[in-house]
Design a protein around this motif. Sequence first.
Motif, PDB file in Angstrom:
ATOM      1  N   MET A 259      17.326   4.192 -21.042  1.00 15.06           N
ATOM      2  CA  MET A 259      16.121   5.011 -21.271  1.00 15.06           C
ATOM      3  C   MET A 259      16.119   5.618 -22.663  1.00 15.06           C
ATOM      4  N   LEU A 260      16.768   4.945 -23.582  1.00 16.07           N
ATOM      5  CA  LEU A 260      16.969   5.463 -24.936  1.00 16.07           C
ATOM      6  C   LEU A 260      15.647   5.801 -25.645  1.00 16.07           C
ATOM      7  N   ILE A 261      15.683   6.907 -26.374  1.00 17.31           N
ATOM      8  CA  ILE A 261      14.557   7.242 -27.253  1.00 17.31           C
ATOM      9  C   ILE A 261      15.005   6.967 -28.686  1.00 17.31           C
ATOM     10  N   PRO A 262      14.340   6.046 -29.392  1.00 16.32           N
ATOM     11  CA  PRO A 262      14.794   5.673 -30.740  1.00 16.32           C
ATOM     12  C   PRO A 262      14.748   6.867 -31.689  1.00 16.32           C
ATOM     13  N   PRO A 263      15.607   6.874 -32.733  1.00 19.61           N
ATOM     14  CA  PRO A 263      15.578   7.943 -33.728  1.00 19.61           C
ATOM     15  C   PRO A 263      14.204   7.992 -34.415  1.00 19.61           C
ATOM     16  N   GLY A 299      13.919   2.152  -7.950  1.00 16.62           N
ATOM     17  CA  GLY A 299      14.148   3.554  -8.296  1.00 16.62           C
ATOM     18  C   GLY A 299      15.490   3.701  -8.980  1.00 16.62           C
ATOM     19  N   PHE A 300      15.821   4.936  -9.334  1.00 22.38           N
ATOM     20  CA  PHE A 300      17.092   5.240  -9.988  1.00 22.38           C
ATOM     21  C   PHE A 300      17.910   6.147  -9.081  1.00 22.38           C
ATOM     22  N   PHE A 301      19.161   5.755  -8.846  1.00 17.89           N
ATOM     23  CA  PHE A 301      20.079   6.613  -8.098  1.00 17.89           C
ATOM     24  C   PHE A 301      21.059   7.148  -9.140  1.00 17.89           C
ATOM     25  N   GLY A 302      20.633   8.184  -9.844  1.00 20.23           N
ATOM     26  CA  GLY A 302      21.362   8.599 -11.045  1.00 20.23           C
ATOM     27  C   GLY A 302      22.269   9.794 -10.809  1.00 20.23           C
ATOM     28  N   VAL A 303      23.310   9.887 -11.632  1.00 24.65           N
ATOM     29  CA  VAL A 303      24.198  11.053 -11.603  1.00 24.65           C
ATOM     30  C   VAL A 303      23.465  12.222 -12.265  1.00 24.65           C
ATOM     31  N   ALA A 304      23.363  13.354 -11.545  1.00 24.88           N
ATOM     32  CA  ALA A 304      22.608  14.493 -12.079  1.00 24.88           C
ATOM     33  C   ALA A 304      23.369  15.261 -13.181  1.00 24.88           C
ATOM     34  N   PRO A 305      24.627  15.686 -12.950  1.00 22.60           N
ATOM     35  CA  PRO A 305      25.280  16.511 -13.965  1.00 22.60           C
ATOM     36  C   PRO A 305      25.281  15.841 -15.343  1.00 22.60           C
ATOM     37  N   GLY A 306      24.984  16.624 -16.346  1.00 20.62           N
ATOM     38  CA  GLY A 306      24.925  16.091 -17.706  1.00 20.62           C
ATOM     39  C   GLY A 306      23.541  15.607 -18.102  1.00 20.62           C
ATOM     40  N   THR A 307      22.663  15.417 -17.119  1.00 18.72           N
ATOM     41  CA  THR A 307      21.302  14.974 -17.439  1.00 18.72           C
ATOM     42  C   THR A 307      20.484  16.184 -17.876  1.00 18.72           C
ATOM     43  N   ASN A 308      19.952  16.135 -19.080  1.00 17.56           N
ATOM     44  CA  ASN A 308      19.093  17.218 -19.564  1.00 17.56           C
ATOM     45  C   ASN A 308      18.073  16.642 -20.535  1.00 17.56           C
ATOM     46  N   ALA A 309      17.203  17.534 -21.020  1.00 14.44           N
ATOM     47  CA  ALA A 309      16.082  17.066 -21.840  1.00 14.44           C
ATOM     48  C   ALA A 309      16.566  16.396 -23.119  1.00 14.44           C
ATOM     49  N   SER A 311      19.944  14.890 -23.506  1.00 11.99           N
ATOM     50  CA  SER A 311      20.787  13.711 -23.244  1.00 11.99           C
ATOM     51  C   SER A 311      19.961  12.568 -22.683  1.00 11.99           C
ATOM     52  N   ASN A 312      19.000  12.871 -21.826  1.00 14.71           N
ATOM     53  CA  ASN A 312      18.161  11.814 -21.258  1.00 14.71           C
ATOM     54  C   ASN A 312      16.840  12.400 -20.761  1.00 14.71           C
ATOM     55  N   TYR A 313      15.941  12.601 -21.703  1.00 16.17           N
ATOM     56  CA  TYR A 313      14.629  13.169 -21.402  1.00 16.17           C
ATOM     57  C   TYR A 313      13.915  12.343 -20.327  1.00 16.17           C
ATOM     58  N   ASN A 314      13.981  11.025 -20.462  1.00 20.02           N
ATOM     59  CA  ASN A 314      13.220  10.161 -19.553  1.00 20.02           C
ATOM     60  C   ASN A 314      13.751  10.202 -18.124  1.00 20.02           C
ATOM     61  N   ALA A 315      15.087  10.297 -17.986  1.00 23.61           N
ATOM     62  CA  ALA A 315      15.653  10.385 -16.635  1.00 23.61           C
ATOM     63  C   ALA A 315      15.234  11.700 -15.989  1.00 23.61           C
ATOM     64  N   LEU A 316      15.311  12.779 -16.774  1.00 17.81           N
ATOM     65  CA  LEU A 316      14.942  14.087 -16.225  1.00 17.81           C
ATOM     66  C   LEU A 316      13.469  14.088 -15.805  1.00 17.81           C
ATOM     67  N   PHE A 498      23.945   8.057 -28.121  1.00 19.12           N
ATOM     68  CA  PHE A 498      22.613   8.374 -27.566  1.00 19.12           C
ATOM     69  C   PHE A 498      21.521   7.570 -28.286  1.00 19.12           C
ATOM     70  N   GLY A 499      20.461   8.234 -28.759  1.00 22.35           N
ATOM     71  CA  GLY A 499      19.340   7.519 -29.366  1.00 22.35           C
ATOM     72  C   GLY A 499      19.741   6.683 -30.578  1.00 22.35           C
ATOM     73  N   ASP A 500      20.814   7.115 -31.255  1.00 20.80           N
ATOM     74  CA  ASP A 500      21.229   6.377 -32.449  1.00 20.80           C
ATOM     75  C   ASP A 500      21.838   5.012 -32.117  1.00 20.80           C
ATOM     76  N   ASN A 501      22.119   4.778 -30.852  1.00 20.57           N
ATOM     77  CA  ASN A 501      22.570   3.438 -30.473  1.00 20.57           C
ATOM     78  C   ASN A 501      21.491   2.388 -30.758  1.00 20.57           C
TER      79      ASN A 501
END
Length: 591
Positions: A259-263, A299-309, A311-316, A498-501
């Motif tokens: 769900m990467l957001i490009p730089p 759907g996504f069965f994602g790990v919640a801890p560490g997910t934030n606006a 680290s992963n805006y789209n997952a949140l 993160f996005g820089d990948n």
Amino acid sequence: MLTSNKNVLNWVEEMTALTKPDKVVWIDGSKEQLDALRDEAVATGEMIRLNEELLPGCLYHRTQPNDVARVEDRTFICTSKKEDAGPTNNWCAPEEMYAKLTPMYDGVMKGRTMYVIPYSMGPIGSPLAKVGVELTDSIYVVLNMEIMTRMGKAAFENLGETSNDFVRGLHSKADVDPEKRYIVHFPEDNTIWSINSAYGGNVLLGKKCFALRIASFQGKNEGWMAEHMLILGIEKPNGEVKYVTAAFPSACGKTNLAMLIPPEGYRNKGYKVWTVGDDIAWLKQGEDGKLYAINPENGFFGVAPGTNAKSNYNALASTKQGTIFTNVAINNDDMTVWWEGLDKNPPENATEWKGAKVNGKTFGEKLAHPNSRFTAPAKNCPCISPEFDNPQGVPISAMIFGGRRAKTAPLVYQAFDWNHGVFVGSIMASETTAAAAGAVGVVRRDPMAMLPFCGYNMGDYWQHWVDMGVKLGENAPKIFNVNWFRTDDEGHFIWPGFGDNMRVLDWIIERCEGNADAVETAIGYEPKAEDINIEGLSDVTVDTVKDLLNVDKDLWKEDVEGIKAFYARFGDRLPEEMAKQLKALEARLDA
Ligand code: OXD
Ligand code: MN
């Protein structure tokens, strides 16, 4: 009953006779039926309704503290011959396992309702999709399966009246007794039996059990592939989209990459990233000869801890409606959810994951379980690909492997050819992060990130990869390896990640199109340092990139010894081609 398919009806009847539920309910997938189940689960306390304005349609569930993760030591592959399960799976003879589990299922649903869940892995009507039926005594399972799969009556459309090609999943939470917990696969019977767990990974049988373990076995026999891979599309400024898949072991940021957001520099030029899948890819050669991928999940069965606006805006964003949260914490003031890493502001009036009311600010323990999860509909994701439901799937240009290596693997390299790429996948590994700074962790081999998910002998699995390459020929995707986790001498990550990948994905796509040069090294083709775009990065210079691309031959020679020991476990099931590739690597390192 939603089908007249005799194979389905006979099996459901047989399992009903065994488990003896008070009632059998066929899940048609209608809103009325699911709403009634939600109401029932809330009335019994199995689920909790969250804030209808802030989190519309969202529910909360907590599992028993002994039942919070997949249980690899209780997961079995039951093939007639032990060698067919291979050295990396727990094995038991099918007759023996059926004999052991049948008494445990006998009458287990007395006083309970059995739900019959028809579901499709993959878009309904897709030539790559497959049907499963899960029997369960858990409403939580029904409601999760609704999010994770295409569930209900329509799933039977793909099966037809006479086909026997459906996966038979039998689940009972029984007494959630960890001593009697079994997650068992009978690949030769298209069957999965799961008992004494109510945790997602063990009981949502469409996911790891079917879409990876059973499907990998089916794929080998039917000439396609089931892989533990995300799928993403990279849209270039001219509107063209290139698709790649990527496999990483757990805790390497797979959902984040998906769900990467490009730089900003890339966004301004018009680059976009589209998510097709975050966990599983089914791949098959299309009529034009290319390799196509679908995400079998919905759907996504994602790990919640560490997910934030950040680290992963789209997952949140995906979790803001119609989502089921499991084992996170509740903020009782407004009935929203919280987990470590969401923000720095734990709720004072909280209920932690085990159910105790606590002051989150002073609690001193984790409010959410480290493996707490969200089950979120894919359609909620702001960057979900317009091709998500395309029954033909998307054409794959590149396949990427990766792991967490402090020193060995460079930022990125390309395999010389398909078979070398299979070798690169087979030697995938991750280092456990050691507590002391700078200490090198223990290397855990996890070929293609499939170690816990390959439903047959991993040696045969590598041979299947080699065979797929022969079939694909010129159309085979290019294969790459990435490592976001190189560290400096103090143990700090060098690459921002993160996005820089995106900067690395950019080089990969350019390589696939023949637009970027490469340098031949002992381990594969590497970028020229100046070909990795570092515009807008403050801490990374061309010299940093050179460091990140450095190949330490002595470390690689050590790694070769580890690979030899790992390969030795496969005996004569190790494909000749892999032994040849290992020798060739050794020779290149010595040259
Ligand atoms: C997952 C896993 O939950 O790979 O996706 O463990
Ligand atoms: Mn996974």
